[in-house]
Design an enzyme around this catalytic site. Structure first.
Site, short mmCIF file in Angstrom:
data_model
loop_
_atom_site.label_atom_id
_atom_site.label_comp_id
_atom_site.label_asym_id
_atom_site.label_seq_id
_atom_site.Cartn_x
_atom_site.Cartn_y
_atom_site.Cartn_z
CB CYS A 158 -1.86 6.13 -5.02
SG CYS A 158 -2.98 5.72 -4.37
CG HIS A 160 0.49 2.94 -6.81
ND1 HIS A 160 0.52 2.61 -5.45
CD2 HIS A 160 -0.61 3.31 -7.18
CE1 HIS A 160 -0.94 2.88 -5.18
NE2 HIS A 160 -1.39 3.28 -6.32
CG ASN A 220 -3.84 1.21 -4.06
OD1 ASN A 220 -2.93 1.85 -3.46
ND2 ASN A 220 -4.83 1.94 -4.76
#
Length: 324
Positions: free
Chosen positions: A114, A251, A281
């Site tokens: 990520c 993020h 996500n």
């Protein structure tokens, strides 16, 4: 004069298939309310069966090139951040290079889950500042739907697919915090925490792709602390503070992590670009996706100071201060 890596164009791509929270009610013991309350996610996009990560990345790259008014052969290199490549090798970046018809330059992948786009931005910045490249195409692209365990309600509801691309170019700056471009970066990792977020398969271990495994509560506690620290560190390196930030482009993992980090930094949520509700996500794709949305809808304007931060498996985390 100081060389800066300045944004020249940005674009994104989302697969056509939109998957609402209600979809998961038939798979696991969950509900739309449970997912929204704990993550802020309302829907996400899943790639079609014949769509690969390089396909998504190529679409986003073309959108960024169009936005910048550049042709593929005006780019010196491509850096793709991904944890879900089409193949073990070659890299997704070389596939994008071929798809674009780009006959010069170089292409390679970066893997920091990520946090991948942050690590890719830092790499691109270093290459531009050092003079190794003048223009770089930096992409975050993922098809996390391919590595989900559809029986694990703690993970399968969280992730989505997509891609975002940012073109950076070398420009002269005055060497002050008022310059456009990347002003400061901050990177960290700590392999002792790898069991908090990982995939239980791999080439040299199981010979299989594996599925995502996550320890949600411990990861949440690590995330807010580390994201706040790295964000503050990046700003300090640029001689800036949170008060100078026009937009946090974080993020997009979880609304509670985003809110917790903004609160610790003393930044109101009306200065945060949020897309987690629509995209879920998307790992390395989430920051360029959110940045592209913010630019396209007019919120992010030339001269705005952006702060992006991310944490992912490894653990790996970092931040970038960028003036648009």
């Amino acid at each position: 004069m100081t060389t800066r890596a300045v944004p020249l164009g940005i674009g994104h791509y989302l697969p056509e298939r939109i998957v609402p929270n209600a979809h998961f009610e038939t798979l696991v013991d969950t509900s739309d309310e449970w997912i929204r309350t704990r993550s802020g996610i309302e829907r996400r996009h899943f790639a079609a069966e014949d769509e690969t990560t390089s396909d998504l990345a190529t679409h986003a790259a073309r959108a960024a090139l169009d936005h910048a008014g550049l042709a593929p052969d005006e780019i010196d290199g491509i850096i793709v951040a991904t944890s879900t490549p089409d193949l073990t090798f070659p890299s997704v970046a070389t596939m994008v290079q071929a798809n674009l018809g780009m006959t010069r330059g170089f292409a390679f992948d970066v893997q920091a889950v990520c946090a991948g786009f942050i690590f890719a931005l830092c790499t691109a910045d270093a290459m531009i500042v050092s003079g190794q490249a003048r223009r770089l195409l930096v992409i975050g692209a993922e098809t996390f739907s391919r590595i989900m365990d559809w029986t694990d309600r703690s993970t399968c509801v969280l992730f989505g697919d997509g891609a975002g691309a940012l073109i950076l170019g070398a420009e002269d700056g005055a060497g002050t915090s008022q310059d456009r471009g990347i002003l400061a970066t901050d990177l960290h990792s700590d392999g002792r925490h790898r069991d908090m977020l990982y995939v239980d398969g791999g080439v040299s271990s199981t010979g299989t792709t594996g599925k995502v495994r996550m320890q949600g509560n411990p990861l949440f506690r690590q995330a807010v602390e580390k994201l706040t620290e790295t964000a503050d560190a990046a700003l300090a390196k640029a001689n800036l503070t949170a008060d100078d930030v026009a937009w946090i482009v974080p993020h997009q993992a979880n609304i509670r992590i985003i809110q917790g980090t903004a609160k610790k930094m003393g930044v109101s949520m009306d200065r945060v670009i949020l897309t987690v509700q629509d995209h879920g996500n998307t790992s390395a794709a989430s920051i360029p996706l959110a940045m592209s949305v913010g630019v396209r809808d007019g919120r992010i304007k030339r001269g705005d100071l952006l702060l992006s931060e991310a944490i992912g498996g490894g653990l790996a985390w970092g931040a970038v201060a960028l003036r648009w």
